[in-house]
Design a protein around this motif. Structure first.
Motif, PDB file in Angstrom:
ATOM      1  N   SER A   1      21.531  18.059-106.499  1.00 55.73           N
ATOM      2  CA  SER A   1      22.722  18.674-107.090  1.00 55.73           C
ATOM      3  C   SER A   1      22.995  19.942-106.288  1.00 55.73           C
ATOM      4  O   SER A   1      22.318  20.200-105.287  1.00 55.73           O
ATOM      5  CB  SER A   1      22.528  18.973-108.584  1.00 55.73           C
ATOM      6  OG  SER A   1      21.667  20.065-108.776  1.00 55.73           O
ATOM      7  N   GLU A   2      23.937  20.719-106.736  1.00 53.71           N
ATOM      8  CA  GLU A   2      24.342  21.893-105.959  1.00 53.71           C
ATOM      9  C   GLU A   2      23.194  22.849-105.674  1.00 53.71           C
ATOM     10  O   GLU A   2      23.098  23.414-104.584  1.00 53.71           O
ATOM     11  CB  GLU A   2      25.453  22.642-106.710  1.00 53.71           C
ATOM     12  CG  GLU A   2      26.051  23.801-105.917  1.00 53.71           C
ATOM     13  CD  GLU A   2      27.185  24.475-106.666  1.00 53.71           C
ATOM     14  OE1 GLU A   2      27.552  25.594-106.263  1.00 53.71           O
ATOM     15  OE2 GLU A   2      27.704  23.888-107.633  1.00 53.71           O
ATOM     16  N   ASP A   3      22.298  23.044-106.653  1.00 52.42           N
ATOM     17  CA  ASP A   3      21.205  24.000-106.444  1.00 52.42           C
ATOM     18  C   ASP A   3      19.832  23.460-106.840  1.00 52.42           C
ATOM     19  O   ASP A   3      18.880  24.213-106.986  1.00 52.42           O
ATOM     20  CB  ASP A   3      21.494  25.305-107.201  1.00 52.42           C
ATOM     21  CG  ASP A   3      21.590  25.107-108.701  1.00 52.42           C
ATOM     22  OD1 ASP A   3      21.593  23.944-109.138  1.00 52.42           O
ATOM     23  OD2 ASP A   3      21.674  26.116-109.434  1.00 52.42           O
TER      24      ASP A   3
ATOM     25  N   GLU B   1      18.250  25.534 -97.749  1.00 49.17           N
ATOM     26  CA  GLU B   1      19.491  24.795 -98.013  1.00 49.17           C
ATOM     27  C   GLU B   1      20.200  25.274 -99.275  1.00 49.17           C
ATOM     28  O   GLU B   1      21.293  24.813 -99.586  1.00 49.17           O
ATOM     29  CB  GLU B   1      19.185  23.303 -98.147  1.00 49.17           C
ATOM     30  CG  GLU B   1      18.807  22.608 -96.852  1.00 49.17           C
ATOM     31  CD  GLU B   1      18.550  21.119 -97.073  1.00 49.17           C
ATOM     32  OE1 GLU B   1      19.371  20.467 -97.763  1.00 49.17           O
ATOM     33  OE2 GLU B   1      17.527  20.614 -96.575  1.00 49.17           O
ATOM     34  N   GLY B   2      19.549  26.160-100.028  1.00 47.53           N
ATOM     35  CA  GLY B   2      20.176  26.700-101.224  1.00 47.53           C
ATOM     36  C   GLY B   2      19.567  26.259-102.528  1.00 47.53           C
ATOM     37  O   GLY B   2      20.140  26.509-103.601  1.00 47.53           O
ATOM     38  N   ALA B   3      18.393  25.639-102.479  1.00 41.90           N
ATOM     39  CA  ALA B   3      17.755  25.191-103.712  1.00 41.90           C
ATOM     40  C   ALA B   3      17.279  26.391-104.525  1.00 41.90           C
ATOM     41  O   ALA B   3      16.552  27.255-104.022  1.00 41.90           O
ATOM     42  CB  ALA B   3      16.584  24.268-103.402  1.00 41.90           C
ATOM     43  N   LYS B   4      17.694  26.423-105.795  1.00 39.84           N
ATOM     44  CA  LYS B   4      17.269  27.473-106.725  1.00 39.84           C
ATOM     45  C   LYS B   4      16.313  26.906-107.783  1.00 39.84           C
ATOM     46  O   LYS B   4      15.705  27.656-108.546  1.00 39.84           O
ATOM     47  CB  LYS B   4      18.486  28.073-107.424  1.00 39.84           C
ATOM     48  CG  LYS B   4      19.520  28.689-106.489  1.00 39.84           C
ATOM     49  CD  LYS B   4      19.000  29.981-105.894  1.00 39.84           C
ATOM     50  CE  LYS B   4      20.106  30.744-105.181  1.00 39.84           C
ATOM     51  NZ  LYS B   4      20.683  30.040-104.034  1.00 39.84           N
ATOM     52  N   LYS B   5      16.175  25.573-107.820  1.00 38.09           N
ATOM     53  CA  LYS B   5      15.294  24.881-108.756  1.00 38.09           C
ATOM     54  C   LYS B   5      14.725  23.671-108.023  1.00 38.09           C
ATOM     55  O   LYS B   5      15.378  23.146-107.108  1.00 38.09           O
ATOM     56  CB  LYS B   5      16.059  24.422-110.002  1.00 38.09           C
ATOM     57  CG  LYS B   5      16.868  25.513-110.684  1.00 38.09           C
ATOM     58  CD  LYS B   5      18.116  24.941-111.340  1.00 38.09           C
ATOM     59  CE  LYS B   5      19.086  26.043-111.716  1.00 38.09           C
ATOM     60  NZ  LYS B   5      20.376  25.505-112.183  1.00 38.09           N
TER      61      LYS B   5
ATOM     62  N   HIS C   1       7.886  31.536-108.804  1.00 31.93           N
ATOM     63  CA  HIS C   1       8.865  31.763-109.871  1.00 31.93           C
ATOM     64  C   HIS C   1       9.969  30.698-109.943  1.00 31.93           C
ATOM     65  O   HIS C   1      10.600  30.554-110.987  1.00 31.93           O
ATOM     66  CB  HIS C   1       9.519  33.138-109.706  1.00 31.93           C
ATOM     67  CG  HIS C   1       8.553  34.279-109.798  1.00 31.93           C
ATOM     68  ND1 HIS C   1       7.843  34.562-110.943  1.00 31.93           N
ATOM     69  CD2 HIS C   1       8.161  35.191-108.858  1.00 31.93           C
ATOM     70  CE1 HIS C   1       7.061  35.613-110.727  1.00 31.93           C
ATOM     71  NE2 HIS C   1       7.225  36.012-109.473  1.00 31.93           N
ATOM     72  N   ILE C   2      10.200  29.970-108.880  1.00 36.20           N
ATOM     73  CA  ILE C   2      11.304  29.003-108.873  1.00 36.20           C
ATOM     74  C   ILE C   2      11.118  27.987-110.000  1.00 36.20           C
ATOM     75  O   ILE C   2      10.030  27.429-110.172  1.00 36.20           O
ATOM     76  CB  ILE C   2      11.415  28.302-107.501  1.00 36.20           C
ATOM     77  CG1 ILE C   2      12.726  27.504-107.395  1.00 36.20           C
ATOM     78  CG2 ILE C   2      10.214  27.413-107.217  1.00 36.20           C
ATOM     79  CD1 ILE C   2      13.031  27.032-105.975  1.00 36.20           C
ATOM     80  N   PRO C   3      12.151  27.772-110.847  1.00 35.92           N
ATOM     81  CA  PRO C   3      12.023  26.777-111.936  1.00 35.92           C
ATOM     82  C   PRO C   3      11.616  25.410-111.386  1.00 35.92           C
ATOM     83  O   PRO C   3      12.174  24.945-110.385  1.00 35.92           O
ATOM     84  CB  PRO C   3      13.424  26.758-112.533  1.00 35.92           C
ATOM     85  CG  PRO C   3      13.971  28.116-112.250  1.00 35.92           C
ATOM     86  CD  PRO C   3      13.441  28.473-110.892  1.00 35.92           C
ATOM     87  N   LEU C   4      10.638  24.782-112.053  1.00 40.04           N
ATOM     88  CA  LEU C   4      10.018  23.569-111.524  1.00 40.04           C
ATOM     89  C   LEU C   4       9.939  22.493-112.594  1.00 40.04           C
ATOM     90  O   LEU C   4       9.488  22.754-113.713  1.00 40.04           O
ATOM     91  CB  LEU C   4       8.613  23.902-111.018  1.00 40.04           C
ATOM     92  CG  LEU C   4       7.716  22.758-110.549  1.00 40.04           C
ATOM     93  CD1 LEU C   4       8.261  22.136-109.267  1.00 40.04           C
ATOM     94  CD2 LEU C   4       6.281  23.259-110.329  1.00 40.04           C
ATOM     95  N   ALA C   5      10.369  21.288-112.253  1.00 40.95           N
ATOM     96  CA  ALA C   5      10.192  20.113-113.113  1.00 40.95           C
ATOM     97  C   ALA C   5       9.326  19.117-112.358  1.00 40.95           C
ATOM     98  O   ALA C   5       9.635  18.754-111.214  1.00 40.95           O
ATOM     99  CB  ALA C   5      11.534  19.487-113.469  1.00 40.95           C
TER     100      ALA C   5
END
Length: 552
Positions: free
Chosen positions: A193-195, A222-226, A280-284
């Protein structure tokens, strides 16, 4: 002084008695071992001398060894000399070969996949090629293992392969030099997705941690925030790689896993010893009942430190450590030496080895047999086998009709024919769809082909008929049973239409494999992947994500 002397003498007597008792027990144990080995040897001699038929020594003793080890746990195994190479490949992810995965459909050996940059790919071998000969040896009567044995060999040696290719009138021959094949641990990483970035880890072979580290850094650029880390179906692998992967997301110095067994000096606590990439990056983390061993360590560590949210199904439940011990005649014993314990203190091994599902994953464990533990934030977690997800998503299973179409190679072969009739275009996995026109082409292509199958319901009815006949009830139930069977047949005739969504998706993934290999298959699955879409939803809802990681 007299009192001290009496106490000293008393302690000496106790010590001597304890030592004597220990030695006596040890002596008894050695006597039992020697006695039973003597019985076993004598028994075998009698069998070999007097049994009515000739006995195959290797086969008979192999059965005896396997039966003995099967009484322990599923992972303690005897590895004879002729299987050492297969075990090495499984444990290291490396072998000498040409870099193909092969399978059999309708008595034919076909190339299911070629690995990126492999000798096979560079030589021009393609998915769907039928392998006719290897070094002038026909493959018609060979099974998949025998074909793989012929393809593997010493690095630098050459082999000849003759193949039949769709659309080609003549057979094609290739001379390919074997090379070191490293099975990719990360077949795909990219933005979903976008981030939100996505990383698929299929096994913990050598270099898995480095591949994940590199993939995460690239996705952040590339812009990954999660991030979604997909461990579904990952059977595990090397312990040090599980530590490396965990280390990417948790601070240096944090405990990852400890091992405890009979030999105390082998017990060890492993910690993260490198600087992480992002704590800290949100992780699933996606898990399934096929996620085992090293996968469960990583997933469990993320859960115990409240570092990420687990999504999917309960994991496999393998928390045992194996080591190999050399035996005579170049054979080895792979045996369980310890259990894994993750930071909360829980063991992910199922309490017993017998109560398992058909796929080997852990069955339902009664609450009375579970122990309660806490994560760093005070969330309650439990042992008893496997790691439970924070967000449960029902696993997807193909309908019997789809399984049969895949098993018989019909979806595979149709995808191959599609590829050779559409080589001028390279479809995008993100946008390509199996539309009505293409799906109707597939249905027409199936006409005259046999894809009959027996469903679980039909097998249950067959068992019911046998039981009813044994109980003398069949005459009373025959009419009802015949009616039910007719209803099932009527529905089966419409199964291709009824389950067309999943059949279209299977076709889409197989067609994308022809153009983009494993990356295309994975990328084309995202749209209908329930776990991936649930992970995106959870990560995009920051409030909900945070609420899952705090104590209720």
């Amino acid at each position: 002084m007299k009192l001290q002397r009496k106490i000293g003498i008393g302690l000496l007597i106790v010590t001597v008695f304890a030592l004597f008792s220990f030695r006596a027990k040890l002596s008894d144990r050695y006597f039992e071992i020697i006695k039973n080995l003597d019985i076993f040897t004598t028994l075998y001699k009698e069998l070999n001398t007097f049994y009515v038929d000739e006995i195959n020594p290797s086969e008979l003793l192999g059965i005896g060894i396997d039966a003995m080890l099967n009484s322990l746990d599923p992972y303690t195994n005897y590895i004879p000399e002729d299987r050492i190479e297969d075990y090495r490949i499984m444990s290291t992810g490396q072998y000498g070969g040409i870099g193909t995965a092969v399978g059999r459909f309708d008595g034919k050996t076909v190339v299911l996949m070629t690995f990126e940059g492999s000798p096979a790919e560079e030589a021009g071998i393609k998915i769907g090629d039928e392998i006719l000969e290897i070094n002038n040896k026909e493959t018609t009567d060979l099974d998949t293992d025998e074909v793989n044995t012929l393809l593997k060999g010493q690095i630098g040696t050459a082999l000849s392969v003759t193949i039949k290719r769709t659309g080609e009138k003549k057979d094609l021959s290739f001379t390919i030099k074997r090379d070191r094949i490293n099975i990719e641990s990360v077949p795909y990483s990219g933005m979903v997705s976008e981030d939100v970035g996505y990383i698929r880890l299929t096994e913990f072979s050598n270099g898995a941690g480095a591949e994940i580290r590199s993939a995460l850094i690239s996705l952040k650029e590339e812009g990954a925030k999660k991030i979604i880390l997909d461990l579904r179906g990952n059977p595990g692998g090397l312990l040090n790689e599980a530590i490396e992967v965990s280390n990417i997301f948790i601070p240096k110095g944090k405990e990852v896993v400890s091992t405890k067994g009979k030999i105390e000096e082998w017990n060890k606590t492993y910690t993260a010893n490198k600087n992480p990439v992002d704590i800290h990056i949100p992780l699933a983390v996606l898990i399934s009942n096929g996620s085992a061993s090293a996968s469960e360590i990583v997933a469990g560590v993320m859960q115990d430190y409240d570092r990420g949210v687990l999504i999917g199904q309960k994991s496999f439940g393998k928390g045992l450590v194996q080591a190999t011990r050399p035996l005579s005649y170049n054979s080895q014993l792979k045996l369980t030496t310890a259990k894994y314990y993750i930071p909360s203190g829980r063991c992910i091994q199922a309490i017993d080895y017998s109560h398992r599902n058909e796929d080997g994953s852990v069955g339902k464990i009664p609450d009375s047999l579970k122990s309660e533990f806490q994560t760093a934030a005070g969330r309650l977690v439990y042992d008893g086998g496997g790691v439970s997800p924070d967000v449960e998503v029902q696993g997807f299973n193909y309908a019997p009709i789809t399984i049969q179409l895949i098993k018989n190679g019909f979806i595979f072969n149709f995808a191959t024919e599609y590829y050779y009739s559409h080589q001028q275009e390279v479809p995008d996995p993100k946008t390509f769809e199996v539309d009505d026109k293409l799906f109707n082409e597939f249905k027409n292509w199936l006409e005259g082909k046999n894809y009959n199958y027996e469903s679980d319901t039909e097998r249950a009815i067959a068992e019911l008929i046998e039981e009813a006949k044994n109980d003398k009830y069949y005459n009373f139930l025959e009419e009802e049973i015949t009616s039910v069977k007719s209803e099932i047949e009527a529905h089966k005739a419409k199964d291709i239409e009824a389950f067309q969504d999943e059949i279209r998706q299977a076709l889409k993934e197989e067609i994308m494999a022809r153009y983009h290999k494993r990356q295309g298959m994975i990328q084309s699955s995202f749209e209908t992947d329930e776990e991936v879409n649930e992970a995106i939803r959870v990560l995009d809802d920051s409030g909900f994500y945070e609420s899952l990681l705090v104590s209720k």
